[in-house]
Design a protein around this motif. Sequence first.
Motif, PDB file in Angstrom:
ATOM      1  N   UNK A   6      47.571  39.015  37.984  1.00 39.63           N
ATOM      2  CA  UNK A   6      46.732  40.142  37.562  1.00 39.63           C
ATOM      3  C   UNK A   6      46.272  40.948  38.760  1.00 39.63           C
ATOM      4  N   UNK A   7      46.288  42.265  38.605  1.00 39.90           N
ATOM      5  CA  UNK A   7      45.843  43.141  39.687  1.00 39.90           C
ATOM      6  C   UNK A   7      44.784  44.136  39.222  1.00 39.90           C
ATOM      7  N   UNK A   8      44.347  44.003  37.964  1.00 42.97           N
ATOM      8  CA  UNK A   8      43.355  44.932  37.431  1.00 42.97           C
ATOM      9  C   UNK A   8      42.143  44.156  36.942  1.00 42.97           C
ATOM     10  N   UNK A   9      41.443  44.697  35.957  1.00 36.91           N
ATOM     11  CA  UNK A   9      40.235  44.043  35.445  1.00 36.91           C
ATOM     12  C   UNK A   9      40.511  42.665  34.859  1.00 36.91           C
ATOM     13  N   UNK A  10      41.765  42.439  34.442  1.00 44.68           N
ATOM     14  CA  UNK A  10      42.105  41.125  33.891  1.00 44.68           C
ATOM     15  C   UNK A  10      41.880  40.007  34.907  1.00 44.68           C
ATOM     16  N   UNK A  33      39.406  39.661  36.835  1.00 44.68           N
ATOM     17  CA  UNK A  33      38.008  39.258  36.714  1.00 44.68           C
ATOM     18  C   UNK A  33      37.713  38.607  35.365  1.00 44.68           C
ATOM     19  N   UNK A  34      38.233  39.200  34.276  1.00 45.70           N
ATOM     20  CA  UNK A  34      37.911  38.665  32.950  1.00 45.70           C
ATOM     21  C   UNK A  34      38.509  37.273  32.743  1.00 45.70           C
ATOM     22  N   UNK A  35      39.701  37.032  33.295  1.00 40.64           N
ATOM     23  CA  UNK A  35      40.305  35.701  33.188  1.00 40.64           C
ATOM     24  C   UNK A  35      39.423  34.653  33.860  1.00 40.64           C
ATOM     25  N   UNK A  36      38.946  34.969  35.032  1.00 37.39           N
ATOM     26  CA  UNK A  36      38.133  34.010  35.773  1.00 37.39           C
ATOM     27  C   UNK A  36      36.742  33.862  35.169  1.00 37.39           C
ATOM     28  N   UNK A  37      36.212  34.944  34.643  1.00 40.69           N
ATOM     29  CA  UNK A  37      34.912  34.868  33.983  1.00 40.69           C
ATOM     30  C   UNK A  37      34.992  33.978  32.744  1.00 40.69           C
ATOM     31  N   UNK A  38      36.025  34.187  31.940  1.00 44.97           N
ATOM     32  CA  UNK A  38      36.193  33.389  30.725  1.00 44.97           C
ATOM     33  C   UNK A  38      36.404  31.919  31.052  1.00 44.97           C
ATOM     34  N   UNK A  43      40.377  55.220  26.053  1.00 45.97           N
ATOM     35  CA  UNK A  43      39.609  55.577  27.262  1.00 45.97           C
ATOM     36  C   UNK A  43      39.042  54.349  27.976  1.00 45.97           C
ATOM     37  N   UNK A  44      38.594  53.383  27.179  1.00 40.54           N
ATOM     38  CA  UNK A  44      38.061  52.152  27.773  1.00 40.54           C
ATOM     39  C   UNK A  44      39.159  51.405  28.521  1.00 40.54           C
ATOM     40  N   UNK A  45      40.354  51.372  27.936  1.00 44.49           N
ATOM     41  CA  UNK A  45      41.481  50.716  28.582  1.00 44.49           C
ATOM     42  C   UNK A  45      41.826  51.382  29.903  1.00 44.49           C
ATOM     43  N   UNK A  46      41.772  52.703  29.937  1.00 41.92           N
ATOM     44  CA  UNK A  46      42.058  53.421  31.177  1.00 41.92           C
ATOM     45  C   UNK A  46      41.013  53.115  32.246  1.00 41.92           C
ATOM     46  N   UNK A 103      41.666  49.705  33.574  1.00 43.65           N
ATOM     47  CA  UNK A 103      42.870  49.686  34.410  1.00 43.65           C
ATOM     48  C   UNK A 103      42.580  50.177  35.825  1.00 43.65           C
ATOM     49  N   UNK A 104      41.518  50.935  35.975  1.00 45.27           N
ATOM     50  CA  UNK A 104      41.158  51.440  37.304  1.00 45.27           C
ATOM     51  C   UNK A 104      40.458  50.413  38.176  1.00 45.27           C
ATOM     52  N   UNK A 105      40.062  49.295  37.575  1.00 38.19           N
ATOM     53  CA  UNK A 105      39.415  48.224  38.334  1.00 38.19           C
ATOM     54  C   UNK A 105      40.496  47.366  38.968  1.00 38.19           C
ATOM     55  N   UNK A 106      40.434  47.159  40.253  1.00 39.55           N
ATOM     56  CA  UNK A 106      41.472  46.432  40.969  1.00 39.55           C
ATOM     57  C   UNK A 106      40.996  45.050  41.414  1.00 39.55           C
ATOM     58  N   UNK A 107      41.920  44.109  41.391  1.00 36.33           N
ATOM     59  CA  UNK A 107      41.629  42.765  41.894  1.00 36.33           C
ATOM     60  C   UNK A 107      41.460  42.819  43.401  1.00 36.33           C
ATOM     61  N   UNK A 108      40.671  41.913  43.982  1.00 35.62           N
ATOM     62  CA  UNK A 108      40.510  41.901  45.442  1.00 35.62           C
ATOM     63  C   UNK A 108      41.811  41.535  46.126  1.00 35.62           C
ATOM     64  N   UNK A 109      42.032  42.115  47.280  1.00 29.81           N
ATOM     65  CA  UNK A 109      43.210  41.789  48.073  1.00 29.81           C
ATOM     66  C   UNK A 109      42.854  40.602  48.950  1.00 29.81           C
ATOM     67  N   UNK A 110      43.504  39.499  48.727  1.00 32.21           N
ATOM     68  CA  UNK A 110      43.099  38.240  49.351  1.00 32.21           C
ATOM     69  C   UNK A 110      43.210  38.258  50.865  1.00 32.21           C
ATOM     70  N   UNK A 111      44.161  38.991  51.389  1.00 28.89           N
ATOM     71  CA  UNK A 111      44.314  38.994  52.845  1.00 28.89           C
ATOM     72  C   UNK A 111      43.373  39.978  53.538  1.00 28.89           C
ATOM     73  N   UNK A 112      42.648  40.779  52.723  1.00 31.93           N
ATOM     74  CA  UNK A 112      41.753  41.777  53.312  1.00 31.93           C
ATOM     75  C   UNK A 112      40.302  41.535  52.910  1.00 31.93           C
ATOM     76  N   UNK A 113      40.084  41.051  51.699  1.00 30.45           N
ATOM     77  CA  UNK A 113      38.731  40.887  51.163  1.00 30.45           C
ATOM     78  C   UNK A 113      38.412  39.409  50.939  1.00 30.45           C
TER      79      UNK A 113
END
Length: 232
Positions: A138-142, A144-149, A205-208, A211-221
């Motif tokens: 996952x590279x978007x909001x998913x 976060x939601x996967x880990x939250x769930x 609109x909610x989906x869009x 989709x704009x939320x990005x997963x953290x880049x592990x080698x940078x963040x």
Amino acid sequence: MTPTPTQSVKIQLLDAIIPHVAFDGWAPAAFDAAIADSGVDPALARSLCPRGAIDLAIAFHEQGDQAMVAALHAADLTHMRFRDKVAHAIRLRIAAIPDKEAVRRGTALFALPHMAADGARLIWGTADQIWTALGDTSEDANWYTKRLTLSGVYASVVLYWLGDDSTGGQATDAFIDRRIDDVMQVEKVKARLRDNPVLKPLTLPFGRLMAGIKAPRRNIDPDLPGIWRDPT
């Protein structure tokens, strides 16, 4: 992976404190006893664990995560459905716990208001380790939601397991399956809502936005939620 000298000392302290946690909890008295029993220089012990037993409680949890990941990588998951892979990972995480009372005491410690952030980070970290080991891309909001769930699922499983006195933990096994089934039902409802043509003008609109939320880049963040790593 061979532990570094610093990690080896922490492991010594962790092994030494566990017998005392049942009586004293993750408290200063237990930490002092661990120093005495392990023979580690007190100044070195306190430099490695500035918060004393709290740092060892965190190390205890993270040690369990590492054992789970190793067991997951060694397991043959080829023929498992994905939901069963997640359930298996949770079972491996529970199986990696060497001392139930240490977890009980840790649960009480991280329930304290000033320790809640540390507790939440540890649970989130466990969920992140599971998803990462299972190959989550996952590279978007998913992300976060996967880990939250999964954080909610794992936290509830631990609380149930602490009170489980069934033979071989059968009740906990059944509880894990029920919790995973609950999550899958939620995902099915979300998919139906997303694909419903009547609701699409509202959900698109909610989906869009999501989709704009990005997963953290592990080698940078490296310090973002779920990917914090002990620098030692």
